[in-house]
Design an enzyme around this catalytic site. Structure first.
Site, PDB file in Angstrom:
ATOM      1  N   ASP A   1      57.919  58.271  78.522  1.00  0.00           N
ATOM      2  CA  ASP A   1      59.210  58.918  78.300  1.00  0.00           C
ATOM      3  C   ASP A   1      59.098  60.445  78.362  1.00  0.00           C
ATOM      4  O   ASP A   1      58.094  61.014  77.930  1.00  0.00           O
ATOM      5  CB  ASP A   1      59.745  58.478  76.921  1.00  0.00           C
ATOM      6  CG  ASP A   1      61.206  58.844  76.742  1.00  0.00           C
ATOM      7  OD1 ASP A   1      61.903  59.061  77.753  1.00  0.00           O
ATOM      8  OD2 ASP A   1      61.653  58.927  75.587  1.00  0.00           O
TER       9      ASP A   1
ATOM     10  N   LEU B   1      40.818  46.378  86.905  1.00  0.00           N
ATOM     11  CA  LEU B   1      42.033  46.626  86.111  1.00  0.00           C
ATOM     12  C   LEU B   1      43.244  45.879  86.696  1.00  0.00           C
ATOM     13  O   LEU B   1      43.431  45.852  87.915  1.00  0.00           O
ATOM     14  CB  LEU B   1      42.322  48.136  86.104  1.00  0.00           C
ATOM     15  CG  LEU B   1      43.658  48.579  85.505  1.00  0.00           C
ATOM     16  CD1 LEU B   1      43.696  48.316  83.994  1.00  0.00           C
ATOM     17  CD2 LEU B   1      43.905  50.064  85.782  1.00  0.00           C
TER      18      LEU B   1
ATOM     19  N   HIS C   1      60.348  63.389  87.246  1.00  0.00           N
ATOM     20  CA  HIS C   1      59.828  62.065  87.617  1.00  0.00           C
ATOM     21  C   HIS C   1      58.648  62.200  88.584  1.00  0.00           C
ATOM     22  O   HIS C   1      57.667  61.476  88.482  1.00  0.00           O
ATOM     23  CB  HIS C   1      60.929  61.213  88.266  1.00  0.00           C
ATOM     24  CG  HIS C   1      61.996  60.783  87.293  1.00  0.00           C
ATOM     25  ND1 HIS C   1      61.701  60.211  86.083  1.00  0.00           N
ATOM     26  CD2 HIS C   1      63.355  60.848  87.349  1.00  0.00           C
ATOM     27  CE1 HIS C   1      62.827  59.932  85.434  1.00  0.00           C
ATOM     28  NE2 HIS C   1      63.842  60.324  86.171  1.00  0.00           N
TER      29      HIS C   1
HETATM   30  C1  FPP Z   1      61.474  57.970  81.240  1.00  0.00           C
HETATM   31  O1  FPP Z   1      61.719  59.349  81.192  1.00  0.00           O
HETATM   32  C2  FPP Z   1      60.885  57.624  82.520  1.00  0.00           C
HETATM   33  C3  FPP Z   1      61.407  56.730  83.389  1.00  0.00           C
HETATM   34  C4  FPP Z   1      62.658  56.003  83.168  1.00  0.00           C
HETATM   35  C5  FPP Z   1      60.753  56.463  84.659  1.00  0.00           C
HETATM   36  C6  FPP Z   1      59.270  56.447  84.648  1.00  0.00           C
HETATM   37  C7  FPP Z   1      58.812  56.816  85.990  1.00  0.00           C
HETATM   38  C8  FPP Z   1      57.713  57.513  86.279  1.00  0.00           C
HETATM   39  C9  FPP Z   1      56.721  57.908  85.277  1.00  0.00           C
HETATM   40  C10 FPP Z   1      57.442  57.936  87.669  1.00  0.00           C
HETATM   41  C11 FPP Z   1      57.409  56.843  88.639  1.00  0.00           C
HETATM   42  C12 FPP Z   1      56.383  55.835  88.333  1.00  0.00           C
HETATM   43  C13 FPP Z   1      55.958  54.915  89.200  1.00  0.00           C
HETATM   44  C14 FPP Z   1      54.935  53.922  88.780  1.00  0.00           C
HETATM   45  C15 FPP Z   1      56.424  54.878  90.581  1.00  0.00           C
HETATM   46  P1  FPP Z   1      63.228  59.823  81.043  1.00  0.00           P
HETATM   47  O2  FPP Z   1      63.778  59.991  82.403  1.00  0.00           O
HETATM   48  O3  FPP Z   1      63.973  58.872  80.171  1.00  0.00           O
HETATM   49  O4  FPP Z   1      63.049  61.202  80.342  1.00  0.00           O
HETATM   50  P2  FPP Z   1      64.034  61.878  79.307  1.00  0.00           P
HETATM   51  O5  FPP Z   1      63.897  61.099  78.004  1.00  0.00           O
HETATM   52  O6  FPP Z   1      63.499  63.250  79.204  1.00  0.00           O
HETATM   53  O7  FPP Z   1      65.411  61.796  79.865  1.00  0.00           O
END
Ligand code: FPP
Length: 225
Positions: free
Chosen positions: A12, A123, A29
């Site tokens: 997150d 893994l 992201h």
């Molecule tokens: C949460 O941060 C993150 C996500 C919903 C997406 C996770 C994706 C990645 C780490 C990159 C892509 C990964 C792969 C494996 C292709 P948020 O967007 O909710 O952050 P915020 O709380 O600051 O809004």
């Protein structure tokens, strides 16, 4: 020393990281994906057998379309560019979550990645996509009804997306938020939970190893003494 078999991570904070850098959420992201790669390498180094990454939830569809499109583009590129590395590192990829909603093109990419890596014995990465525990529980119950299974702990467990995967020993959530967000609610019943203040793109190998070391010294008694 506790042996670590399975680490699960709620990654997150990407969006906030992007804003913090005076850029977009998508910029966050993209950086988050770099952290994913580092943490995969470190998980291999630590000889941990399962790594579950919460990449997209059943609730994330509420986000703007441009963000959703970007996230899936990142995923496609990641699978395209990383597949040889995954093979070289003997990594097996498994998707957990409801795949029905995905485009035929994405379904094919996911299926091919799973198929190509299925005999790898190092893994196992469980990528949670369109994943939400409530949906997973309904999926499990429906299967039990279909095959006339008795409702008990073993059968519920064996019919989840995570069948044959041991429960996580460790659950990490970055981003300074102390909640579980419908993630593996059954499987984390006895996991050690680490809430980390740092946003996911700022999470380092050192932070990860600190958690691994801390976990090793915790006495786990699973309700016993
Ligand atoms: C949460 O941060 C993150 C996500 C919903 C997406 C996770 C994706 C990645 C780490 C990159 C892509 C990964 C792969 C494996 C292709 P948020 O967007 O909710 O952050 P915020 O709380 O600051 O809004």
């Amino acid at each position: 020393m506790n042996k670590i078999n399975h680490v699960a991570i709620i990654m997150d904070g990407n969006g906030r990281w992007g804003y913090k850098k005076k850029k977009s959420r998508n910029y966050g992201h993209r950086e988050g994906l770099n952290t994913v790669k580092k943490i995969i390498d470190e998980t291999v180094k630590n000889k941990i057998h399962y790594l579950t990454l919460f990449a997209f939830s059943t609730e994330n569809w509420k986000r703007p379309k441009s963000e959703i499109t970007y996230l899936f583009k990142l995923l496609e590129n990641f699978l395209h560019k990383k597949i040889d590395d995954l093979m070289r590192q003997n990594i097996k990829l498994k998707i957990i979550g409801n795949k029905k909603i995905f485009s035929e093109k994405l379904k094919k990419i996911l299926k091919n990645s799973e198929k190509k890596t299925k005999n790898n014995s190092g893994l196992q990465i469980n990528l949670a996509l369109n994943y939400g525990f409530k949906e997973e529980l309904i999926y499990s119950i429906n299967k039990m009804i279909k095959y006339k299974k008795k409702i008990n702990v073993k059968n519920i467990t064996d019919n989840l997306y995570t069948q044959n995967i041991p429960d996580p020993d460790i659950l990490i959530r970055t981003g300074n938020t102390n909640r579980i967000s419908n993630f593996m609610l059954w499987q984390i019943a006895y996991s050690e939970i680490f809430f980390v203040k740092k946003l996911w793109p700022d999470f380092t190998k050192k932070d990860y190893n600190k958690i691994i070391n801390k976990y090793s010294s915790i006495k786990r008694n699973f309700g016993g003494l």
